[in-house]
Design an enzyme around this catalytic site. Structure first.
Site, PDB file in Angstrom:
ATOM      1  N   LYS A 212      -8.676  -4.720  25.550  1.00  0.00           N
ATOM      2  CA  LYS A 212      -9.057  -6.079  25.137  1.00  0.00           C
ATOM      3  C   LYS A 212      -8.113  -6.553  24.044  1.00  0.00           C
ATOM      4  O   LYS A 212      -8.114  -6.015  22.937  1.00  0.00           O
ATOM      5  CB  LYS A 212     -10.494  -6.141  24.615  1.00  0.00           C
ATOM      6  CG  LYS A 212     -10.990  -7.596  24.495  1.00  0.00           C
ATOM      7  CD  LYS A 212     -12.144  -7.776  23.532  1.00  0.00           C
ATOM      8  CE  LYS A 212     -11.701  -8.022  22.119  1.00  0.00           C
ATOM      9  NZ  LYS A 212     -11.030  -9.356  21.933  1.00  0.00           N
ATOM     10  N   GLU A 287      -7.765   2.660  13.350  1.00  0.00           N
ATOM     11  CA  GLU A 287      -6.701   2.331  12.394  1.00  0.00           C
ATOM     12  C   GLU A 287      -7.110   1.014  11.759  1.00  0.00           C
ATOM     13  O   GLU A 287      -7.058  -0.045  12.392  1.00  0.00           O
ATOM     14  CB  GLU A 287      -5.356   2.243  13.113  1.00  0.00           C
ATOM     15  CG  GLU A 287      -4.163   2.311  12.171  1.00  0.00           C
ATOM     16  CD  GLU A 287      -3.625   0.947  11.806  1.00  0.00           C
ATOM     17  OE1 GLU A 287      -3.997   0.444  10.716  1.00  0.00           O
ATOM     18  OE2 GLU A 287      -2.857   0.378  12.588  1.00  0.00           O
ATOM     19  N   CYS A 321      -1.403  -4.259   7.972  1.00  0.00           N
ATOM     20  CA  CYS A 321      -2.445  -3.401   7.410  1.00  0.00           C
ATOM     21  C   CYS A 321      -1.925  -2.475   6.328  1.00  0.00           C
ATOM     22  O   CYS A 321      -2.676  -2.065   5.437  1.00  0.00           O
ATOM     23  CB  CYS A 321      -3.114  -2.586   8.524  1.00  0.00           C
ATOM     24  SG  CYS A 321      -1.932  -1.679   9.545  1.00  0.00           S
ATOM     25  N   GLU A 419      -8.596  -6.620   0.771  1.00  0.00           N
ATOM     26  CA  GLU A 419      -7.419  -6.840   1.601  1.00  0.00           C
ATOM     27  C   GLU A 419      -7.264  -8.342   1.844  1.00  0.00           C
ATOM     28  O   GLU A 419      -8.113  -8.975   2.471  1.00  0.00           O
ATOM     29  CB  GLU A 419      -7.572  -6.097   2.925  1.00  0.00           C
ATOM     30  CG  GLU A 419      -6.333  -6.151   3.792  1.00  0.00           C
ATOM     31  CD  GLU A 419      -6.469  -5.325   5.066  1.00  0.00           C
ATOM     32  OE1 GLU A 419      -5.449  -4.792   5.517  1.00  0.00           O
ATOM     33  OE2 GLU A 419      -7.595  -5.231   5.601  1.00  0.00           O
TER      34      GLU A 419
END
Length: 520
Positions: A212, A287, A321, A419
């Protein structure tokens, strides 16, 4: 023991190489600024389908805020069909299960070759859909993805078991077998590259896939799905179902899925882990997010450290990331580092991502842009000193944010804890090594980190103390198919890339055979 790392000449050479790469952008093949969108459906059993619900969603160009195409919106019913196709392709005696491992590798090589053939088109489509500069799509994302597939193609016939000298009259060996049907959910920041990271090890080890893509950036995944068919993969081996979170949730909760690999936010990663526990205890690799420390010691080559720290944060519009979003700078060079970092950010070229001189395109969508601008305001309110950027550029449509730099950032500020996932650099002062190691580790995340110094002993000491899955020394964002990548703590578990990635997609079976007499 060598106590001083002789980096000056090396670092200056690396800086020149970066400049040469930028200069070579003018020699790139011209992009297709309006590439044709050829595939917008669900790819199941090597065929294109409409969603069972009949619903579609728009893919938005983040540079113009205009709709590029309407994409079929997969949902639970479509995921069920795709999983059934993947399960059928995995059944005992199927063409895929009976295929020689070397032939699996040849098909992966073929897929990489087709992506290389269509590199200009894929890079152009990625830039249109994602907003990253074409120079980056063509020079970084596509070559890295192609190399990744070729790396794992080479592993296809080399992932094998062992014979074991078990006590007693037995012949004992292990088989490395594929896990089965793998759900793969990829993010929007590196759509092509993350697809390659997921496909490579899963296909090399003989699994089947339901993938996906992120709803923000589905177009390149759908085109690559057609290349999978052209490469000659049997039907049902790779299935691609675009859609929203409900499609991802259906995949994570599906009891006939044997493994889920997810790259994305920590919050969604937790939900996927829960879904595994609530259903069939499927394998999960994650991850997730990061708030990576980048530690600059006072003996560093200052020009190189400023430029590389800038690259470590602003690469891919800060939508990375492992971005070096907490830049710790030693006290004795802090003020000069701040001044130079602000100056560099102000010179960063922001604009049309199809312009070969552009360094920074738009953020991926309005939601991300507004989140970033909100965190910038929070940083200002909490007392951080804004020294560059801080708002949207004037006169530009699209989801652009100025390259932003904060000084005098404290560890407890929101911008130092959360973040941001955008072009916002935070510069933090430190004085002592043990202090900065403790502060660097004082985070929920542990994806990556870096240290800049000419002193090898200090570098090794810091590397040993940092709780992160990747630690760079005198570089940043150096990633390759051969080196494992993944996180500590809430940055996830499992490793992408390298030989380590094969274990994510491999079951180990012990086979113990009684024999009349064992001899050495």
């Amino acid at each position: 023991m060598l106590r001083v790392l002789k980096t000056g000449a090396l670092l200056r050479t690396q800086t020149k190489n970066i400049a040469a790469a930028v200069a070579n952008y003018s020699a790139l093949p011209q992009p297709q600024t309006t590439p044709d969108v050829l595939y917008t459906g669900l790819f199941i059993n090597n065929e294109w389908h409409k969603s069972k619900s009949g619903k579609t969603f728009g893919s938005i160009n983040p540079t113009t805020e205009q709709t590029i195409a309407e994409i079929q919106a997969g949902d639970k019913e479509d995921i069920d069909i795709a999983v059934k196709a993947a399960r059928s392709a995995f059944k005992l005696g199927s063409p895929w299960r009976r295929m020689d491992a070397s032939e699996r590798g040849r098909l992966i090589y073929r897929l990489a070759d087709l992506m290389e053939r269509d590199q200009v088109y894929l890079a152009s489509l990625e830039t249109l859909d994602n907003g990253k500069p074409y120079s980056m799509s063509y020079n970084v994302d596509l070559p890295t993805a192609i190399k990744n597939l070729r790396y794992f193609a080479g592993w296809a016939d080399k992932n094998h078991g062992k014979t074991i000298p078990m006590d007693g009259d037995f012949f004992t060996y292990t088989r490395h077998e594929p896990v089965g049907v793998c759900g793969q959910i990829i993010p929007w920041n590196f759509p092509i590259l993350m697809m390659a990271w997921k496909l490579g090890p899963a296909l090399a080890t003989g699994n089947t896939i339901v993938l996906k893509p992120a709803e923000q950036t589905s177009l390149t995944a759908l085109y690559i799905a057609q290349l999978v068919k052209e490469a000659g993969f049997p039907e049902g081996v790779v299935n691609v179902v675009p859609g929203f979170g409900a499609a991802g949730a259906a995949l994570a909760n599906h009891s006939d899925v044997d493994k889920v690999a997810f790259t994305g936010s920590t919050d969604v990663g937790k939900l996927i882990q829960l879904a595994s526990g609530n259903t069939n205890l499927k394998r999960v690799t994650l991850e997730l997010g990061g708030k990576s420390p980048n530690i600059i010691l006072g003996d560093s080559d200052l020009d190189y450290a400023v430029e590389t720290a800038h690259f470590g944060l602003f690469f891919n519009m800060g939508q990375c990331c492992c971005a070096g979003s907490r830049t710790f700078v030693e006290d004795k060079i802090y003020d000069e580092f701040v001044e130079r970092s602000a100056e560099r950010a102000k010179k960063r070229t922001v604009g049309n991502p199809f312009d070969l001189n552009t360094e920074q395109g738009p953020q991926v969508n309005q939601e991300q842009m507004e989140k970033i601008l909100g965190l910038i305001q929070t940083g200002k309110k909490q007392g951080a000193k804004l020294v560059a950027g801080g708002s949207r550029p004037e006169g530009l449509p699209g989801y652009f944010v100025q390259p932003t730099v904060f000084a005098d950032v404290q560890d407890n500020m929101t911008i130092a804890r959360e973040e941001i996932f955008g072009p916002v650099q935070q510069l933090i002062r430190f004085k002592k090594l043990d202090e900065v190691i403790e502060r660097a580790n004082n985070s929920d995340y542990g994806l990556a980190a870096a240290v800049f110094t000419k002193d090898l002993d200090k570098a090794n000491y810091i590397v040993g103390g940092l709780r992160a899955g990747t630690v760079w020394v005198n570089t940043y964002n150096a990633l390759a198919a051969q080196a494992p990548f993944g996180g500590y703590k809430m940055s996830g578990h499992g490793r992408e890339n390298g030989e380590y990635a094969l274990s994510n997609y491999t079951e180990v079976k012990s086979v113990i055979v009684k024999v009349p007499q064992k001899n050495s």
